[in-house]
Write a protein that holds these residues in place. Structure first.
Motif, PDB file in Angstrom:
ATOM      1  N   CYS A   1      13.240 -74.380   5.637  1.00 22.21           N
ATOM      2  CA  CYS A   1      12.415 -75.547   5.305  1.00 22.21           C
ATOM      3  C   CYS A   1      12.398 -76.574   6.436  1.00 22.21           C
ATOM      4  O   CYS A   1      12.538 -77.771   6.210  1.00 22.21           O
ATOM      5  CB  CYS A   1      12.899 -76.206   4.010  1.00 22.21           C
ATOM      6  SG  CYS A   1      12.851 -75.134   2.576  1.00 22.21           S
TER       7      CYS A   1
ATOM      8  N   ARG B   1      10.736 -70.186   8.028  1.00 24.58           N
ATOM      9  CA  ARG B   1      10.622 -68.914   7.318  1.00 24.58           C
ATOM     10  C   ARG B   1      10.611 -67.772   8.332  1.00 24.58           C
ATOM     11  O   ARG B   1       9.870 -67.811   9.311  1.00 24.58           O
ATOM     12  CB  ARG B   1       9.328 -68.894   6.493  1.00 24.58           C
ATOM     13  CG  ARG B   1       9.029 -67.585   5.768  1.00 24.58           C
ATOM     14  CD  ARG B   1       9.966 -67.386   4.593  1.00 24.58           C
ATOM     15  NE  ARG B   1       9.618 -66.211   3.839  1.00 24.58           N
ATOM     16  CZ  ARG B   1       8.830 -66.203   2.761  1.00 24.58           C
ATOM     17  NH1 ARG B   1       8.291 -67.344   2.329  1.00 24.58           N
ATOM     18  NH2 ARG B   1       8.586 -65.095   2.097  1.00 24.58           N
TER      19      ARG B   1
ATOM     20  N   ARG C   1      17.415 -80.132   2.470  1.00 19.64           N
ATOM     21  CA  ARG C   1      15.992 -79.875   2.665  1.00 19.64           C
ATOM     22  C   ARG C   1      15.458 -78.882   1.643  1.00 19.64           C
ATOM     23  O   ARG C   1      14.352 -79.036   1.126  1.00 19.64           O
ATOM     24  CB  ARG C   1      15.717 -79.370   4.085  1.00 19.64           C
ATOM     25  CG  ARG C   1      15.742 -80.454   5.142  1.00 19.64           C
ATOM     26  CD  ARG C   1      15.048 -79.996   6.399  1.00 19.64           C
ATOM     27  NE  ARG C   1      15.601 -78.750   6.892  1.00 19.64           N
ATOM     28  CZ  ARG C   1      16.634 -78.662   7.713  1.00 19.64           C
ATOM     29  NH1 ARG C   1      17.230 -79.764   8.126  1.00 19.64           N
ATOM     30  NH2 ARG C   1      17.069 -77.497   8.119  1.00 19.64           N
ATOM     31  N   ARG C   2      16.247 -77.848   1.349  1.00 20.02           N
ATOM     32  CA  ARG C   2      15.797 -76.870   0.351  1.00 20.02           C
ATOM     33  C   ARG C   2      15.697 -77.514  -1.035  1.00 20.02           C
ATOM     34  O   ARG C   2      14.777 -77.222  -1.805  1.00 20.02           O
ATOM     35  CB  ARG C   2      16.738 -75.667   0.325  1.00 20.02           C
ATOM     36  CG  ARG C   2      16.540 -74.722   1.504  1.00 20.02           C
ATOM     37  CD  ARG C   2      17.236 -73.396   1.284  1.00 20.02           C
ATOM     38  NE  ARG C   2      18.676 -73.520   1.353  1.00 20.02           N
ATOM     39  CZ  ARG C   2      19.392 -73.360   2.460  1.00 20.02           C
ATOM     40  NH1 ARG C   2      18.784 -73.080   3.605  1.00 20.02           N
ATOM     41  NH2 ARG C   2      20.696 -73.475   2.445  1.00 20.02           N
ATOM     42  N   GLN C   3      16.636 -78.389  -1.347  1.00 19.07           N
ATOM     43  CA  GLN C   3      16.579 -79.095  -2.632  1.00 19.07           C
ATOM     44  C   GLN C   3      15.338 -79.976  -2.704  1.00 19.07           C
ATOM     45  O   GLN C   3      14.640 -80.010  -3.719  1.00 19.07           O
ATOM     46  CB  GLN C   3      17.839 -79.938  -2.821  1.00 19.07           C
ATOM     47  CG  GLN C   3      19.096 -79.125  -3.076  1.00 19.07           C
ATOM     48  CD  GLN C   3      20.341 -80.006  -3.137  1.00 19.07           C
ATOM     49  OE1 GLN C   3      20.348 -81.117  -2.619  1.00 19.07           O
ATOM     50  NE2 GLN C   3      21.380 -79.499  -3.770  1.00 19.07           N
TER      51      GLN C   3
ATOM     52  N   TYR D   1       7.519 -78.561   5.702  1.00 21.37           N
ATOM     53  CA  TYR D   1       7.005 -78.293   4.362  1.00 21.37           C
ATOM     54  C   TYR D   1       5.486 -78.245   4.454  1.00 21.37           C
ATOM     55  O   TYR D   1       4.823 -79.283   4.553  1.00 21.37           O
ATOM     56  CB  TYR D   1       7.456 -79.369   3.371  1.00 21.37           C
ATOM     57  CG  TYR D   1       7.187 -78.977   1.934  1.00 21.37           C
ATOM     58  CD1 TYR D   1       8.057 -78.120   1.263  1.00 21.37           C
ATOM     59  CD2 TYR D   1       6.065 -79.441   1.261  1.00 21.37           C
ATOM     60  CE1 TYR D   1       7.812 -77.728  -0.048  1.00 21.37           C
ATOM     61  CE2 TYR D   1       5.815 -79.060  -0.047  1.00 21.37           C
ATOM     62  CZ  TYR D   1       6.697 -78.204  -0.692  1.00 21.37           C
ATOM     63  OH  TYR D   1       6.446 -77.818  -1.993  1.00 21.37           O
TER      64      TYR D   1
ATOM     65  N   GLU E   1      15.318 -66.212   2.498  1.00 22.52           N
ATOM     66  CA  GLU E   1      15.896 -67.309   3.275  1.00 22.52           C
ATOM     67  C   GLU E   1      14.782 -68.171   3.862  1.00 22.52           C
ATOM     68  O   GLU E   1      13.844 -67.673   4.476  1.00 22.52           O
ATOM     69  CB  GLU E   1      16.757 -66.761   4.406  1.00 22.52           C
ATOM     70  CG  GLU E   1      17.455 -67.844   5.228  1.00 22.52           C
ATOM     71  CD  GLU E   1      18.314 -67.272   6.342  1.00 22.52           C
ATOM     72  OE1 GLU E   1      18.851 -68.085   7.114  1.00 22.52           O
ATOM     73  OE2 GLU E   1      18.425 -66.045   6.441  1.00 22.52           O
ATOM     74  N   HIS E   2      14.874 -69.475   3.624  1.00 23.38           N
ATOM     75  CA  HIS E   2      13.875 -70.408   4.150  1.00 23.38           C
ATOM     76  C   HIS E   2      14.594 -71.694   4.525  1.00 23.38           C
ATOM     77  O   HIS E   2      15.151 -72.376   3.667  1.00 23.38           O
ATOM     78  CB  HIS E   2      12.797 -70.688   3.094  1.00 23.38           C
ATOM     79  CG  HIS E   2      11.516 -71.254   3.646  1.00 23.38           C
ATOM     80  ND1 HIS E   2      11.489 -72.218   4.620  1.00 23.38           N
ATOM     81  CD2 HIS E   2      10.226 -70.978   3.368  1.00 23.38           C
ATOM     82  CE1 HIS E   2      10.239 -72.518   4.905  1.00 23.38           C
ATOM     83  NE2 HIS E   2       9.441 -71.775   4.175  1.00 23.38           N
TER      84      HIS E   2
ATOM     85  N   ALA F   1      12.596 -79.549  -0.993  1.00 22.70           N
ATOM     86  CA  ALA F   1      11.432 -78.669  -1.048  1.00 22.70           C
ATOM     87  C   ALA F   1      11.195 -78.190  -2.480  1.00 22.70           C
ATOM     88  O   ALA F   1      10.046 -78.114  -2.938  1.00 22.70           O
ATOM     89  CB  ALA F   1      11.619 -77.484  -0.116  1.00 22.70           C
ATOM     90  N   THR F   2      12.267 -77.890  -3.190  1.00 20.76           N
ATOM     91  CA  THR F   2      12.141 -77.486  -4.597  1.00 20.76           C
ATOM     92  C   THR F   2      11.588 -78.628  -5.438  1.00 20.76           C
ATOM     93  O   THR F   2      10.731 -78.420  -6.308  1.00 20.76           O
ATOM     94  CB  THR F   2      13.515 -77.046  -5.152  1.00 20.76           C
ATOM     95  OG1 THR F   2      13.988 -75.929  -4.390  1.00 20.76           O
ATOM     96  CG2 THR F   2      13.413 -76.656  -6.614  1.00 20.76           C
TER      97      THR F   2
END
Length: 234
Positions: A136, A74, A109-111, A139, A133-134, A113-114
């Motif tokens: 990830c 982040r 990774r974003r998926q 976590y 924007e992250h 994290a979601t």
């Protein structure tokens, strides 16, 4: 980044440099190597990065630079920090740019994290606003309760269940002994968000190589322990 870039920014012996206490230990070490003095500021509770208002409040006539640190994928709020730096006539120098990662891995990774954010219970999941924007790269959740004993007990229990996890920052930099001689009245310094984050934060496993089974194991283990924490807190 190291002492050479701090020197290039104009930092020299006797100067002060504003750095974040949470995640800022390496920056403080580089500042001390130059004979300068790290001045610690607090973080934003959601991003874990340097809080612009706290950083601005730490600036004095001896401040040579403000150095934000990007954490866990982040970015720090560079726009607000640079605006504050411009107003105070103090340069803002990034400690390190956000790491470049493979686009496919970053999306995965974003998926993931979601997925975790929607299913985890009993822990406070990362707060990421729309359009933010992250990457990830880590976590990081918070374990609510009465501070370090609850978080550390939670970590030990997860590890016993086979879930790799760790504490990203155990001690805020303003509480480290090596910084004491560079701070006046070190025991009186209070940076509540940095201290709270160090007490509560836990980094859970997250990588593009994980499978849905791996993710489910993390969720199941955390949710079982989170339920116990809620009962105890009540």
């Amino acid at each position: 980044m190291g002492t050479s870039q701090l020197t290039a920014a104009g930092v020299s012996a006797g100067d002060e440099v504003v750095v974040p206490s949470f995640g800022g230990a390496d920056v403080a070490r580089a500042v001390r190597e130059l004979g300068a003095r790290p001045v610690f500021a607090d973080i934003d509770a959601d991003t874990y990065c340097l809080d612009p208002a706290s950083a601005a409040g730490a600036v004095t006539a001896r401040t040579a630079a403000i150095v934000p640190v990007h954490l866990f994928g982040r970015a720090a709020d560079l726009a607000a920090l640079c605006a504050a730096g411009e107003q105070l006539d103090v340069p803002v120098v990034e400690w390190e740019p956000l790491p470049r990662t493979d686009a496919i891995d970053a999306v995965r990774r974003r998926q993931y994290a979601t997925y975790l954010g929607r299913r985890l219970r009993g822990v406070a999941v990362p707060v990421v606003g729309d359009g933010v924007e992250h990457a990830c790269t880590e976590y990081v959740v918070r374990v609510p309760g009465n501070g370090r004993p609850d978080r550390d007990a939670f970590r030990r229990a997860l590890r016993m269940k086979g879930v790799a996890c760790d504490v990203p920052v155990r001690v805020p930099a303003h509480r480290l002994p090596e910084n004491a001689q560079h701070m006046e009245q070190v025991t009186a310094v209070r940076l509540p968000e940095a201290e709270r984050a160090a007490d509560e934060c836990l980094s859970l496993p997250l990588s593009a190589a994980m499978t849905k089974k791996d993710l489910h194991r993390v969720v199941s283990a955390c949710n079982a322990l989170g339920g116990l924490l809620r009962e105890r807190a009540g």
